[in-house]
Design an enzyme around this catalytic site. Structure first.
Site, PDB file in Angstrom:
ATOM      1  N   ARG A 163       0.823  -1.207   0.000  1.00  7.83           N
ATOM      2  CA  ARG A 163       0.000   0.000   0.000  1.00  7.83           C
ATOM      3  C   ARG A 163       0.860   1.262   0.000  1.00  7.83           C
ATOM      4  O   ARG A 163       0.498   2.290  -0.548  1.00  7.83           O
ATOM      5  CB  ARG A 163      -0.921  -0.003   1.232  1.00  7.83           C
ATOM      6  N   TYR A 166       3.040   4.033  -3.071  1.00  7.31           N
ATOM      7  CA  TYR A 166       2.664   5.362  -3.562  1.00  7.31           C
ATOM      8  C   TYR A 166       3.181   6.442  -2.612  1.00  7.31           C
ATOM      9  O   TYR A 166       3.831   7.402  -3.029  1.00  7.31           O
ATOM     10  CB  TYR A 166       1.139   5.405  -3.678  1.00  7.31           C
ATOM     11  N   TYR A 309      -8.987  -5.665  -1.625  1.00  8.49           N
ATOM     12  CA  TYR A 309      -7.809  -5.139  -2.338  1.00  8.49           C
ATOM     13  C   TYR A 309      -6.747  -6.197  -2.607  1.00  8.49           C
ATOM     14  O   TYR A 309      -5.812  -5.943  -3.362  1.00  8.49           O
ATOM     15  CB  TYR A 309      -7.149  -4.023  -1.529  1.00  8.49           C
TER      16      TYR A 309
HETATM   17  C1  UGA Z   1      -6.422   8.215  -1.454  1.00 10.71           C
HETATM   18  C2  UGA Z   1      -5.424   7.933  -2.553  1.00 10.71           C
HETATM   19  O1  UGA Z   1      -4.298   7.275  -2.093  1.00 10.71           O
HETATM   20  C3  UGA Z   1      -4.956   9.138  -3.245  1.00 10.71           C
HETATM   21  O2  UGA Z   1      -5.763   9.353  -4.363  1.00 10.71           O
HETATM   22  C4  UGA Z   1      -4.904  10.427  -2.526  1.00 10.71           C
HETATM   23  O3  UGA Z   1      -3.621  10.892  -2.371  1.00 10.71           O
HETATM   24  C5  UGA Z   1      -5.632  10.481  -1.231  1.00 10.71           C
HETATM   25  O4  UGA Z   1      -6.093   9.312  -0.680  1.00 10.71           O
HETATM   26  C6  UGA Z   1      -6.723  11.473  -1.473  1.00 10.71           C
HETATM   27  O5  UGA Z   1      -7.747  11.119  -2.072  1.00 10.71           O
HETATM   28  O6  UGA Z   1      -6.484  12.627  -1.155  1.00 10.71           O
HETATM   29  P1  UGA Z   1      -7.706   6.725   0.233  1.00 10.71           P
HETATM   30  O7  UGA Z   1      -8.357   7.853   0.933  1.00 10.71           O
HETATM   31  O8  UGA Z   1      -7.373   5.552   1.091  1.00 10.71           O
HETATM   32  O9  UGA Z   1      -6.411   7.156  -0.530  1.00 10.71           O
HETATM   33  O10 UGA Z   1      -8.573   6.220  -1.004  1.00 10.71           O
HETATM   34  P2  UGA Z   1     -10.096   5.836  -1.225  1.00 10.71           P
HETATM   35  O11 UGA Z   1     -10.148   4.812  -2.294  1.00 10.71           O
HETATM   36  O12 UGA Z   1     -10.871   7.069  -1.473  1.00 10.71           O
HETATM   37  O13 UGA Z   1     -10.533   5.085   0.117  1.00 10.71           O
HETATM   38  C7  UGA Z   1     -10.955   5.727   1.278  1.00 10.71           C
HETATM   39  C8  UGA Z   1     -11.381   4.674   2.267  1.00 10.71           C
HETATM   40  O14 UGA Z   1     -12.560   4.041   1.796  1.00 10.71           O
HETATM   41  C9  UGA Z   1     -10.376   3.560   2.512  1.00 10.71           C
HETATM   42  O15 UGA Z   1     -10.359   3.275   3.887  1.00 10.71           O
HETATM   43  C10 UGA Z   1     -10.928   2.379   1.741  1.00 10.71           C
HETATM   44  O16 UGA Z   1     -10.570   1.137   2.300  1.00 10.71           O
HETATM   45  C11 UGA Z   1     -12.416   2.624   1.836  1.00 10.71           C
HETATM   46  N1  UGA Z   1     -13.227   2.066   0.719  1.00 10.71           N
HETATM   47  C12 UGA Z   1     -12.862   2.245  -0.564  1.00 10.71           C
HETATM   48  C13 UGA Z   1     -14.402   1.396   1.013  1.00 10.71           C
HETATM   49  O17 UGA Z   1     -14.776   1.210   2.182  1.00 10.71           O
HETATM   50  N2  UGA Z   1     -15.184   0.926  -0.017  1.00 10.71           N
HETATM   51  C14 UGA Z   1     -14.831   1.093  -1.311  1.00 10.71           C
HETATM   52  O18 UGA Z   1     -15.592   0.646  -2.212  1.00 10.71           O
HETATM   53  C15 UGA Z   1     -13.635   1.775  -1.604  1.00 10.71           C
END
Ligand code: UGA
Length: 370
Positions: A163, A166, A309
């Site tokens: 993870r 990046y 994931y």
């Molecule tokens: C994101 C990305 O790494 C980058 O695009 C960026 O730098 C940053 O964070 C941002 O958007 O500013 P993250 O927030 O973890 O990371 O990405 P998301 O895919 O938006 O996930 C947010 C949370 O939702 C995570 O905890 C993930 O596990 C959860 N999630 C994601 C769900 O519960 N369900 C889903 O269908 C997708």
């Protein structure tokens, strides 16, 4: 006004700005504002421009990858300011295509930093809140509430937790930029956006992209399809969401303040919108139902991070920006609450995707579900 190459020159009045990744989510919001606010001449560089409005005055579309031979030389020769937005910024890729993620976030951008330093171009680089890693820490590694540009130690997980590919690549590029700034005179500003959301974010799988987009688009996809919204690890993780127009306001303010903002690292986020992913799912479902009261109801379903994931994923539980520096340097305070931005976002996704999804359902080519 942002500076041109020489103060008081024509370039100072009408800056030439190169936006790398101009056709993506943030670029498509930023480029029109650069034209409006500064009358800028913009080289908009990308491999696709589906999201960027047509016919913007002063904008030249450059269909190219930043890895194309000679492209960065050409762009940095012309530009006064380079805004770099290119990245593979989707967590589903960090542990599945880690080498591409590292190249896109680091390797491919080192030549840009070198060229900007050689030519004294102001590099405004969009990094990420992910560089803070697992959790907020004080300078000596004790738990803190907020992630702070000046004080926080940066905390990434072990190497087998891919993870963090990046975040590590982004962090190393920040360190390269900083070193060129401190030792070789590079004018730079590093921006760390915190979970920016808005219209045109990411893609809908099977329509204009493949795989798993970030959470907002993943939930929108589920709502549009009447599928379950997947809560990874129950959706207890928290994020602070910033509306994209407010991010663009802040970038404009940075460009207006070269003296204050060069040599700085800046968080751009909204600490008032700190919610759990479960709360986001509920709020987005409510916004969706308000516009489509008769649509098939989506439910929430829990899955483990490993199931969703694959191996090597990891997560930050809470991500709250310190806002102090952005407020001090930019007099910027984002105001848009989640409840106001979600209806705008839902309307945008409905406008762009609803009929396309209906067409593919009618023709039997059912879009792929993440
Ligand atoms: C994101 C990305 O790494 C980058 O695009 C960026 O730098 C940053 O964070 C941002 O958007 O500013 P993250 O927030 O973890 O990371 O990405 P998301 O895919 O938006 O996930 C947010 C949370 O939702 C995570 O905890 C993930 O596990 C959860 N999630 C994601 C769900 O519960 N369900 C889903 O269908 C997708």
């Amino acid at each position: 006004m942002p500076p041109g190459r020489k103060t008081g020159s024509a370039a100072a009045r009408r800056p030439r700005i190169a936006v790398l990744g101009a056709g993506g989510f943030i670029g498509s919001h930023l480029v029109p504002r650069l034209c409006d606010r500064f009358g800028a001449t913009v080289d908009a560089v990308d491999v696709t421009f589906d999201k960027l409005a047509e016919g913007l005055p002063g904008v030249t579309r450059v269909w190219a990858s930043i890895t194309d031979a000679g492209l960065l030389e050409e762009i940095t020769l012309r530009a006064d300011i380079v805004i770099s937005l290119t990245a593979l910024c989707n967590p589903a890729l960090y542990n599945t295509r880690p080498l591409e993620v590292i190249d896109a976030s680091y390797t491919d951008l080192v030549p840009l930093v070198e060229l900007c330093a050689q030519r004294s171009r102001w590099l405004v680089h969009l990094s990420t809140c992910e560089v803070y890693g697992l959790c907020a820490l004080t300078a000596d590694g004790r738990p803190a509430r907020r992630m702070d540009e000046e004080r926080s130690a940066l905390c990434l997980g072990p190497i087998h937790r891919e993870r963090w590919t990046y975040a590590a690549a982004k962090q190393l590029l920040e360190r390269v930029i900083w070193a060129y700034g401190r030792h070789h005179g590079l004018p730079f500003t590093i921006v760390r956006p915190f979970n920016v959301i808005g219209p045109r974010m990411d893609f809908i799988p099977g329509v204009d992209g493949e795989g798993t987009p970030r959470v907002l688009a993943a939930f929108m996809h589920a709502l549009l399809m009447g599928e379950d919204l997947v809560l990874v690890d129950g959706g207890r993780q928290r994020r602070s969401f910033l509306y994209v127009d407010e991010l663009v306001d802040a970038i404009v303010r940075i460009l207006e303040r070269p003296k204050l903002c060069q040599g700085q690292v800046l968080n751009l986020g909204n600490d008032r919108n700190d919610v759990s992913i479960r709360e986001l799912a509920q709020a987005l479902s409510t916004a969706y139902r308000a516009l489509r009261p008769h649509a098939r109801r989506s439910r929430m379903r829990k899955r483990t991070a490993e199931e969703f994931y694959g191996p090597g994923y990891d997560d930050s539980d809470v991500r709250i920006p310190s806002m102090t520096k952005a407020r001090r340097l930019l007099q910027w305070r984002p105001r848009m609450p989640l409840a106001d931005m979600l209806p705008l976002i839902v309307a945008d996704y409905l406008g762009r995707y609803e009929s396309r999804l209906a067409d593919s359902a009618r023709s039997g080519a059912r879009p792929q579900v993440p």
